[in-house]
Design a protein around this motif. Structure first.
Motif, PDB file in Angstrom:
ATOM      1  N   ASN A   1      35.123  33.640  44.483  1.00  0.00           N
ATOM      2  CA  ASN A   1      34.177  33.517  43.377  1.00  0.00           C
ATOM      3  C   ASN A   1      34.816  33.613  41.991  1.00  0.00           C
ATOM      4  OD1 ASN A   1      31.536  33.318  44.876  1.00  0.00           O
ATOM      5  ND2 ASN A   1      32.277  35.271  45.668  1.00  0.00           N
ATOM      6  N   ALA A   2      36.119  33.426  41.894  1.00  0.00           N
ATOM      7  CA  ALA A   2      36.738  33.326  40.565  1.00  0.00           C
ATOM      8  C   ALA A   2      36.224  32.048  39.891  1.00  0.00           C
ATOM      9  CB  ALA A   2      38.260  33.279  40.682  1.00  0.00           C
ATOM     10  N   THR A   3      35.980  32.154  38.576  1.00  0.00           N
ATOM     11  CA  THR A   3      35.398  31.043  37.822  1.00  0.00           C
ATOM     12  C   THR A   3      36.348  30.639  36.706  1.00  0.00           C
ATOM     13  OG1 THR A   3      33.145  31.804  38.291  1.00  0.00           O
ATOM     14  CG2 THR A   3      33.438  30.322  36.427  1.00  0.00           C
ATOM     15  N   VAL A   4      36.746  29.383  36.713  1.00  0.00           N
ATOM     16  CA  VAL A   4      37.659  28.843  35.707  1.00  0.00           C
ATOM     17  C   VAL A   4      36.869  27.853  34.856  1.00  0.00           C
ATOM     18  CG1 VAL A   4      39.793  27.569  35.313  1.00  0.00           C
ATOM     19  CG2 VAL A   4      39.608  29.118  37.280  1.00  0.00           C
ATOM     20  N   ALA A   5      36.643  28.191  33.587  1.00  0.00           N
ATOM     21  CA  ALA A   5      35.830  27.350  32.716  1.00  0.00           C
ATOM     22  C   ALA A   5      36.607  26.119  32.258  1.00  0.00           C
ATOM     23  CB  ALA A   5      35.347  28.156  31.510  1.00  0.00           C
ATOM     24  N   GLY A   6      35.921  25.248  31.537  1.00  0.00           N
ATOM     25  CA  GLY A   6      36.524  24.011  31.085  1.00  0.00           C
ATOM     26  C   GLY A   6      37.728  24.221  30.187  1.00  0.00           C
ATOM     27  N   HIS A   7      38.716  23.347  30.336  1.00  0.00           N
ATOM     28  CA  HIS A   7      39.899  23.285  29.474  1.00  0.00           C
ATOM     29  C   HIS A   7      40.850  24.463  29.656  1.00  0.00           C
ATOM     30  CE1 HIS A   7      37.657  20.162  27.277  1.00  0.00           C
ATOM     31  NE2 HIS A   7      36.644  21.007  27.259  1.00  0.00           N
TER      32      HIS A   7
ATOM     33  N   GLY B   1      38.988  38.468  42.515  1.00  0.00           N
ATOM     34  CA  GLY B   1      37.636  38.073  42.886  1.00  0.00           C
ATOM     35  C   GLY B   1      36.621  38.327  41.786  1.00  0.00           C
ATOM     36  N   LEU B   2      35.704  37.394  41.612  1.00  0.00           N
ATOM     37  CA  LEU B   2      34.581  37.501  40.683  1.00  0.00           C
ATOM     38  C   LEU B   2      34.993  37.553  39.223  1.00  0.00           C
ATOM     39  CD1 LEU B   2      32.529  40.077  42.758  1.00  0.00           C
ATOM     40  CD2 LEU B   2      31.825  37.727  42.325  1.00  0.00           C
ATOM     41  N   CYS B   3      36.235  37.222  38.914  1.00  0.00           N
ATOM     42  CA  CYS B   3      36.633  37.170  37.501  1.00  0.00           C
ATOM     43  C   CYS B   3      36.171  35.847  36.902  1.00  0.00           C
ATOM     44  CB  CYS B   3      38.145  37.341  37.334  1.00  0.00           C
ATOM     45  SG  CYS B   3      39.115  35.895  37.809  1.00  0.00           S
ATOM     46  N   ALA B   4      36.138  35.793  35.564  1.00  0.00           N
ATOM     47  CA  ALA B   4      35.692  34.583  34.881  1.00  0.00           C
ATOM     48  C   ALA B   4      36.552  34.348  33.654  1.00  0.00           C
ATOM     49  CB  ALA B   4      34.224  34.706  34.480  1.00  0.00           C
ATOM     50  N   LEU B   5      37.051  33.119  33.510  1.00  0.00           N
ATOM     51  CA  LEU B   5      37.827  32.741  32.334  1.00  0.00           C
ATOM     52  C   LEU B   5      36.938  31.973  31.369  1.00  0.00           C
ATOM     53  CD1 LEU B   5      41.223  31.423  33.764  1.00  0.00           C
ATOM     54  CD2 LEU B   5      40.482  33.778  33.378  1.00  0.00           C
ATOM     55  N   HIS B   6      36.957  32.379  30.095  1.00  0.00           N
ATOM     56  CA  HIS B   6      36.273  31.645  29.034  1.00  0.00           C
ATOM     57  C   HIS B   6      36.959  30.297  28.849  1.00  0.00           C
ATOM     58  CE1 HIS B   6      34.938  30.651  24.951  1.00  0.00           C
ATOM     59  NE2 HIS B   6      34.017  31.596  25.063  1.00  0.00           N
ATOM     60  N   GLN B   7      36.212  29.295  28.370  1.00  0.00           N
ATOM     61  CA  GLN B   7      36.817  27.982  28.158  1.00  0.00           C
ATOM     62  C   GLN B   7      37.995  28.069  27.186  1.00  0.00           C
ATOM     63  OE1 GLN B   7      33.859  25.348  26.615  1.00  0.00           O
ATOM     64  NE2 GLN B   7      33.480  26.526  24.766  1.00  0.00           N
ATOM     65  N   PHE B   8      38.995  27.245  27.433  1.00  0.00           N
ATOM     66  CA  PHE B   8      40.230  27.125  26.654  1.00  0.00           C
ATOM     67  C   PHE B   8      41.191  28.303  26.830  1.00  0.00           C
ATOM     68  CE2 PHE B   8      37.320  24.368  24.208  1.00  0.00           C
ATOM     69  CZ  PHE B   8      38.061  23.199  24.190  1.00  0.00           C
ATOM     70  N   VAL B   9      40.885  29.260  27.676  1.00  0.00           N
ATOM     71  CA  VAL B   9      41.806  30.374  27.911  1.00  0.00           C
ATOM     72  C   VAL B   9      43.041  29.871  28.659  1.00  0.00           C
ATOM     73  CG1 VAL B   9      42.125  32.400  29.417  1.00  0.00           C
ATOM     74  CG2 VAL B   9      40.248  32.337  27.778  1.00  0.00           C
TER      75      VAL B   9
ATOM     76  N   VAL C   1      45.094  38.614  36.984  1.00  0.00           N
ATOM     77  CA  VAL C   1      43.797  38.961  36.407  1.00  0.00           C
ATOM     78  C   VAL C   1      43.030  39.783  37.430  1.00  0.00           C
ATOM     79  CG1 VAL C   1      41.613  38.078  35.520  1.00  0.00           C
ATOM     80  CG2 VAL C   1      43.745  36.880  34.983  1.00  0.00           C
ATOM     81  N   GLY C   2      42.677  41.006  37.062  1.00  0.00           N
ATOM     82  CA  GLY C   2      41.991  41.897  37.992  1.00  0.00           C
ATOM     83  C   GLY C   2      40.594  41.410  38.338  1.00  0.00           C
ATOM     84  N   GLY C   3      40.097  41.837  39.482  1.00  0.00           N
ATOM     85  CA  GLY C   3      38.781  41.437  39.940  1.00  0.00           C
ATOM     86  C   GLY C   3      37.684  41.836  38.970  1.00  0.00           C
ATOM     87  N   MET C   4      36.653  40.996  38.861  1.00  0.00           N
ATOM     88  CA  MET C   4      35.467  41.210  38.025  1.00  0.00           C
ATOM     89  C   MET C   4      35.792  41.307  36.547  1.00  0.00           C
ATOM     90  SD  MET C   4      32.985  43.597  40.390  1.00  0.00           S
ATOM     91  CE  MET C   4      34.161  44.930  40.622  1.00  0.00           C
ATOM     92  N   SER C   5      36.918  40.756  36.131  1.00  0.00           N
ATOM     93  CA  SER C   5      37.285  40.773  34.709  1.00  0.00           C
ATOM     94  C   SER C   5      36.707  39.552  34.006  1.00  0.00           C
ATOM     95  CB  SER C   5      38.816  40.776  34.545  1.00  0.00           C
ATOM     96  OG  SER C   5      39.371  41.959  35.067  1.00  0.00           O
ATOM     97  N   GLY C   6      36.203  39.769  32.787  1.00  0.00           N
ATOM     98  CA  GLY C   6      35.775  38.666  31.936  1.00  0.00           C
ATOM     99  C   GLY C   6      36.863  38.407  30.903  1.00  0.00           C
ATOM    100  N   VAL C   7      37.522  37.265  30.989  1.00  0.00           N
ATOM    101  CA  VAL C   7      38.717  37.009  30.185  1.00  0.00           C
ATOM    102  C   VAL C   7      38.375  35.990  29.094  1.00  0.00           C
ATOM    103  CG1 VAL C   7      41.140  36.329  30.219  1.00  0.00           C
ATOM    104  CG2 VAL C   7      40.126  37.425  32.225  1.00  0.00           C
TER     105      VAL C   7
ATOM    106  N   ALA D   1      38.382  41.617  29.189  1.00  0.00           N
ATOM    107  CA  ALA D   1      39.663  42.025  29.737  1.00  0.00           C
ATOM    108  C   ALA D   1      40.641  42.436  28.646  1.00  0.00           C
ATOM    109  CB  ALA D   1      40.262  40.895  30.569  1.00  0.00           C
ATOM    110  N   HIS D   2      41.385  43.497  28.908  1.00  0.00           N
ATOM    111  CA  HIS D   2      42.465  43.929  28.028  1.00  0.00           C
ATOM    112  C   HIS D   2      43.776  43.921  28.813  1.00  0.00           C
ATOM    113  CE1 HIS D   2      41.321  47.627  30.164  1.00  0.00           C
ATOM    114  NE2 HIS D   2      42.573  48.002  30.000  1.00  0.00           N
TER     115      HIS D   2
END
Length: 262
Positions: free
Chosen positions: A134-140, A151-159, A167-173, A188-189
């Motif tokens: 369930n990792a999510t890779v946004a556009g670009h 698992g369950l992490c999410a990358l903001h677009q253009f990251v 990238v640790g689980g459930m992190s919002g990057v 995420a830090h």
């Protein structure tokens, strides 16, 4: 000839290597190319201008190459390119590129995309990358070689996520992750270096030591991050691992950087 189940719908214009296996109820569109030894288990849908290299394995209910979740998409001729020996588990979704992002979504070779992973339009993913459930890779977004997304992490677009980063689980990057870095949290830090990954992949002890010293100098002290980059000693900056981090920081980006918490 390819082994195609009678219930599968494979367009006659699709390019299918002789030793491909296509299981029950799969749908393969006219613009699809499947490399030698690739296997689709069942209920897999692959459409659009999509190519999979040799030795790929796609598990049930994966959806690859259908239109992206971008309201600006107007049906432009865009593509998905997937390398060799990529494993795509159940319910993975991979969207093609858009006119605003180069018309290409690309995944390198020897990658593992676990259950429920989403790869959005115009994402560029390197080789030996692992995307956990369930990792999510946004556009670009851009993900370097050997990176791991929990698992369950999410990358903001253009990251951008640098090579060998974690990238640790459930992190919002929402900011770039330096090569060899390890981030966690929402948002995420930077929590340090991915020392476990560095050791597992056999990087020399001296290079790891230099990278740790550079990390301390780059992420503590006065001035901005770019100013601290300029103050790195020549001997330290010449180390290949440190040099890769420096190039990552000084290259163009649409996002700022994940940094340690105060």
């Amino acid at each position: 000839m390819a082994d195609i189940h009678p219930s599968a719908l494979v367009d006659e214009k699709a390019v299918v290597a002789d030793d491909v296996t296509i299981g029950p109820f799969c749908v393969v569109g006219p613009g699809v190319s499947l490399g030698a030894g690739t296997r689709l288990y069942s209920h897999v849908v692959i459409e659009g201008q999509t190519s999979l290299g040799a030795g790929c394995t796609v598990f049930p209910f994966a959806s690859i190459g259908l239109p992206p979740q971008d309201l600006k998409f107007a049906g432009e001729d865009s593509r998905v390119e997937i390398g060799d020996n990529v494993t795509i588990r159940e319910h993975v979704t991979i969207n093609p590129g858009t006119e605003g992002g180069g018309l290409l979504t690309q995944i390198g070779s020897n990658c593992l995309l676990m259950v429920g992973v989403h790869v959005a339009h115009d994402a560029m993913i390197g080789n030996h990358v692992i995307l956990v459930n369930n990792a999510t890779v946004a556009g670009h977004c851009e993900i370097g070689n050997h990176a791991i997304l929990g698992g369950l992490c999410a990358l903001h677009q253009f990251v951008r996520v640098g090579p060998h980063a974690f990238v640790g689980g459930m992190s919002g990057v929402e900011h770039d992750v330096i090569p060899y870095g390890s981030v966690i949290g929402n948002r995420a830090h930077l929590g340090g270096l991915n020392l476990v990954g560095l050791k597992r992949r056999g990087f020399p002890r001296e290079s790891i030591h230099n990278l740790r010293q550079a990390y301390r100098e780059l992420f503590s002290g006065d001035g901005t991050l770019r100013e601290r980059v300029a103050l790195l000693g020549a001997d330290l900056a010449s180390d290949p691992l440190v040099s890769e981090v420096v190039q990552f920081i000084t290259s163009d980006s649409k996002r700022s950087f994940c940094t340690p918490r105060d």
